[in-house]
Design an enzyme around this catalytic site. Structure first.
Site, PDB file in Angstrom:
ATOM      1  N   HIS A  41      26.082 -34.536 -28.291  1.00  0.00           N
ATOM      2  CA  HIS A  41      27.202 -34.037 -28.764  1.00  0.00           C
ATOM      3  C   HIS A  41      27.993 -34.874 -29.973  1.00  0.00           C
ATOM      4  O   HIS A  41      27.130 -35.842 -30.321  1.00  0.00           O
ATOM      5  CB  HIS A  41      28.397 -34.125 -27.726  1.00  0.00           C
ATOM      6  CG  HIS A  41      28.081 -32.751 -26.557  1.00  0.00           C
ATOM      7  ND1 HIS A  41      28.777 -31.689 -27.268  1.00  0.00           N
ATOM      8  CD2 HIS A  41      27.816 -32.883 -25.664  1.00  0.00           C
ATOM      9  CE1 HIS A  41      28.369 -30.623 -26.097  1.00  0.00           C
ATOM     10  NE2 HIS A  41      28.014 -31.558 -25.276  1.00  0.00           N
ATOM     11  N   ASP A  66      31.468 -33.851 -35.767  1.00  0.00           N
ATOM     12  CA  ASP A  66      31.630 -32.552 -35.819  1.00  0.00           C
ATOM     13  C   ASP A  66      32.148 -32.245 -37.217  1.00  0.00           C
ATOM     14  O   ASP A  66      32.003 -31.001 -37.622  1.00  0.00           O
ATOM     15  CB  ASP A  66      32.407 -32.069 -34.554  1.00  0.00           C
ATOM     16  CG  ASP A  66      31.716 -31.774 -33.304  1.00  0.00           C
ATOM     17  OD1 ASP A  66      30.528 -31.744 -33.211  1.00  0.00           O
ATOM     18  OD2 ASP A  66      32.133 -31.317 -32.205  1.00  0.00           O
TER      19      ASP A  66
END
Length: 372
Positions: A134, A164
């Site tokens: 992640h 991200d």
């Protein structure tokens, strides 16, 4: 208002995080975005597995098709859309799209001009390529996470904004746009391998410059831009609100001292790094004497470089954000407006998520547009 990407068609395979954010950015800029969701037996379940589609900001301004890509007839529908598209976005693990029969080789076979954008954490190659992860993992490997946090404390994840957002979605969007420009000249498509860990590392370029100049250490909270410098950081006010101070340049710092009435000579010498902790304590005591609103009334909008630290719920109501239309409300959800701004081809207003359509309906529209 059609946007600068009007006429560009992109097929997006449903994913999480940076891939849909990149798609949202391109849709905001006027690209016609079609997202292929996974078909569900239970229509009540959202296709993303995580977000309610009606509230998903990243899902705005799309047309949606639900397909079961394990079925040959549904894959054929996806390929029919891809044959008419300029680009594809996918965000699955390396090899997943290839196993479905929708990898770059197949897709460029039906559309040689296609730009095939691949969004992953670790990239398509390398020893970690197939591992799960992640934002925090990709950020840690880039070196950026180590540099964020208070002196003597643990590294602090900056939400999911760096890997991200900046290193993932933005990097993929830039890569797709660059490849689309090249394809217009060459007539040939290509694969764009966007990895969040690469992008997060790229975002540290200025910090590497400071390191090369001997102006950055690997100690958290010890540097100019990481909260180490007392004139670049956040301070608590009398009402428990916070202000952000960024008076880096000498003239800006001098203006801060003047407007705040800080005449004590102790505030003048800020070049001696050994005195930074003491100077920070002095500034903490000063800013604790007034409320956030009082400090903003005195300093905000001046070259003292002071601004309020606004919560996510407060930010849309700030006068500057209201004047620029930085936030919009869509489907009852307050969210960031499209950016950047274009004077001749402004971005179209974002649209809320729509119910799924059929691939045939979208292909009919694309065919009609091509003919007339």
């Amino acid at each position: 208002m059609a946007g600068p990407l009007h006429g560009v068609r992109i097929v997006e395979f449903a994913a999480l995080g940076p891939a849909p954010m990149a798609a949202m950015i391109l849709a905001d800029l006027g690209a016609e975005m079609v997202r292929i969701d996974r078909a569900r037996d239970d229509a009540a379940k959202p296709a993303s597995d995580l977000f309610d589609p009606a509230l998903d900001v990243l899902g705005r301004s799309r047309r949606i098709v639900a397909l079961d890509l394990k079925r040959a007839e549904d894959r054929a529908q996806a390929l029919a859309l891809i044959a008419r598209a300029d680009a594809v976005i996918e965000g699955l693990r390396p090899g997943a799209m290839d196993r479905l029969g929708l990898g770059p080789e197949v897709c460029l076979g039906v559309n040689p001009r296609l730009v095939y954008g691949r969004m992953t954490g670790w990239g398509q190659t390398g020893p970690l390529a197939s591992a799960a992860g992640h934002d925090i993992n990709y950020l840690s490997l880039s070196g950026a996470l180590h540099a964020i946090g208070e002196a003597g404390g643990r590294p602090v994840p900056p939400l999911n904004l760096v890997a991200d957002g900046g290193g993932g979605a933005m990097l993929l969007a830039v890569g797709l746009l660059a490849a689309l420009v090249e394809a217009r000249g060459s007539g040939r498509g290509q694969v764009v391998d966007a990895a969040m860990t690469d992008g997060a590392a790229l975002m540290t370029s200025m910090i590497h410059t400071l390191r090369a100049m001997g102006q950055w250490t690997d100690r958290r909270g010890d540097n100019l831009l990481d909260g180490g410098a007392p004139y670049y950081g956040c301070y608590r006010c009398a009402d428990d609100g916070w202000i952000a101070l960024g008076a880096i340049e000498d003239r800006f710092y001098a203006l801060l001292l003047d407007k705040a009435g800080l005449t004590d000579p102790a505030f003048l010498d800020r070049s001696d790094r050994t005195r930074w902790p003491l100077l920070r304590e002095r500034l903490e005591a000063v800013f604790a004497t007034r409320s956030r609103a009082e400090w903003c009334a005195l300093l905000e909008g001046s070259d003292a470089c002071v601004s309020p630290v606004l919560s996510l719920s407060e930010a849309p109501d700030h006068p500057h954000n209201r004047a620029r239309g930085t936030f919009v409300e869509l489907g009852g959800v307050t969210q960031p407006a499209p950016a950047p701004r274009f004077d001749r081809t402004p971005c179209p207003p974002p649209r809320p998520p729509t119910p799924p359509e059929t691939a045939a309906a979208i292909l009919a529209d694309w065919t009609a547009a091509a003919m007339g």
